[in-house]
Design a protein around this motif. Sequence first.
Motif, PDB file in Angstrom:
ATOM      1  N   UNK A  55       0.682  -1.066   0.241  1.00  0.00           N
ATOM      2  CA  UNK A  55       0.001   0.118   0.001  1.00  0.00           C
ATOM      3  C   UNK A  55       0.313   1.607  -0.132  1.00  0.00           C
ATOM      4  N   UNK A  56       1.957   1.575   0.807  1.00  0.00           N
ATOM      5  CA  UNK A  56       2.700   2.741   0.858  1.00  0.00           C
ATOM      6  C   UNK A  56       3.475   2.258  -0.755  1.00  0.00           C
ATOM      7  N   UNK A  57       4.119   1.560  -1.637  1.00  0.00           N
ATOM      8  CA  UNK A  57       4.622   2.020  -2.456  1.00  0.00           C
ATOM      9  C   UNK A  57       3.629   2.307  -3.616  1.00  0.00           C
ATOM     10  N   UNK A  58       1.831   1.574  -3.719  1.00  0.00           N
ATOM     11  CA  UNK A  58       1.165   3.032  -4.216  1.00  0.00           C
ATOM     12  C   UNK A  58       1.051   3.872  -4.540  1.00  0.00           C
ATOM     13  N   UNK A  59       0.904   4.247  -2.841  1.00  0.00           N
ATOM     14  CA  UNK A  59       0.804   5.600  -2.630  1.00  0.00           C
ATOM     15  C   UNK A  59       2.366   6.450  -2.909  1.00  0.00           C
ATOM     16  N   UNK A  60       3.569   5.897  -2.622  1.00  0.00           N
ATOM     17  CA  UNK A  60       4.112   6.277  -3.395  1.00  0.00           C
ATOM     18  C   UNK A  60       4.581   7.211  -5.290  1.00  0.00           C
ATOM     19  N   UNK A  61       4.179   5.925  -5.920  1.00  0.00           N
ATOM     20  CA  UNK A  61       3.827   5.561  -7.318  1.00  0.00           C
ATOM     21  C   UNK A  61       3.041   7.017  -7.445  1.00  0.00           C
ATOM     22  N   UNK A  62       2.232   7.786  -6.347  1.00  0.00           N
ATOM     23  CA  UNK A  62       1.547   9.137  -7.030  1.00  0.00           C
ATOM     24  C   UNK A  62       2.112  10.212  -6.343  1.00  0.00           C
ATOM     25  N   UNK A  63       3.556  10.099  -6.155  1.00  0.00           N
ATOM     26  CA  UNK A  63       3.805  11.259  -5.458  1.00  0.00           C
ATOM     27  C   UNK A  63       5.326  11.518  -6.749  1.00  0.00           C
ATOM     28  N   UNK A  64       5.798  12.709  -6.743  1.00  0.00           N
ATOM     29  CA  UNK A  64       7.304  13.150  -6.877  1.00  0.00           C
ATOM     30  C   UNK A  64       8.254  12.857  -6.270  1.00  0.00           C
ATOM     31  N   UNK A  65       9.188  11.259  -5.588  1.00  0.00           N
ATOM     32  CA  UNK A  65       9.623  11.176  -4.711  1.00  0.00           C
ATOM     33  C   UNK A  65      10.983  10.496  -5.387  1.00  0.00           C
ATOM     34  N   UNK A  66      11.976  11.978  -4.964  1.00  0.00           N
ATOM     35  CA  UNK A  66      13.118  12.470  -5.721  1.00  0.00           C
ATOM     36  C   UNK A  66      14.178  12.154  -4.239  1.00  0.00           C
ATOM     37  N   UNK A  67      15.690  11.827  -4.521  1.00  0.00           N
ATOM     38  CA  UNK A  67      16.253  11.593  -3.252  1.00  0.00           C
ATOM     39  C   UNK A  67      16.136  13.297  -2.250  1.00  0.00           C
ATOM     40  N   UNK A  68      15.593  14.415  -3.087  1.00  0.00           N
ATOM     41  CA  UNK A  68      15.210  15.398  -1.723  1.00  0.00           C
ATOM     42  C   UNK A  68      14.062  15.145  -0.664  1.00  0.00           C
TER      43      UNK A  68
END
Length: 329
Positions: A55-68
């Motif tokens: 579920x956390x991975x699915x939520x992360x797929x909708x975010x602009x998650x980079x090293x910052x």
Amino acid sequence: MTTTAPAEAAVHKSPSGAAKRTPRRPGRIRRIGLPYLLLLPALLLELLVHLVPMVIGIVMSFKELTQFYIRDWGTAPWAGLSNYKVSVDFDAPVGQALLHSFLVTVAFTLLSVGLCWLIGTAAAICMQDAFRGRGLLRALFLVPYALPVYAAVITWVFMFQHDNGLVNHVLHDQLHLTGKPSFWLIDTNSFVALLTVSVWKGWPFAFLIVMAGLQNIPGELYEAAALDGAGMWQQIRRITLPSLRPVNQVLVLVLFLWTFNDFNTPYVLFGKSAPEAADLISVHIYQASFVTWNFGTGSAMSVLLLLFLLVVTGVYLVLTSRGRKTADA
């Protein structure tokens, strides 16, 4: 003198005249609920280990998650479907690389599963009849499956070395099958090396499952077929393979899921950067997430992979169930 009414009797008479006691419902409910209560800890651990990260991975797929945003990924900007659009845009470099990795994985999975099933089935049929040393051979056949993945694959890494590897020593120095020593861990030969290692460590599982399925086939069928003049190949075609159909249906599905998601074998064999010819989708997603530090895109690729496997599994189960009903009819 008092009399007791029949309706107030504690014992009820059955039609046969025997006494019948009414079952106690609380005890039955307690017995039925006990297995589920015992399974509750395992279900909670399964929820924590698999479902919550998914579920956390699915939520992360909708975010602009980079090293910052690694330290606090919840503050990453919401990207919507942009990560999915980038992943499936086959005209862009990211989409082209993902498509190439997907096609390589499909070809690798089909060849690996087919060879594992073929070798495992042939070995199980050969080991069906009793002979001296059969137990020892069965134990030796299961060694690749029993070995730890990292120990087995690292051994193959040394065997595939260009200058002093055993593979080049046998093929080039002894058998003279190649004009010069080959580079097995780079370029196009990497696909052959990856397929060899995958089949080597995967076929013993097929051998074990098929061997267990062969124990349920009555020997009288083979004796009757032999009396009717059926040869070995006819017995395998008419008796063995149809009897193993339910076993093979589960075996092929398990091998497909394991092989398509295999990460340990290519990672240990090639490292973080796999050659283009052996760029499996599991390693490709790892590179997209932990090498380029674009966890949003990597999570979107993982979700797409999950959806693909769910669709393939569902279609496979529907087709096999229809085939089983047709065969029973």
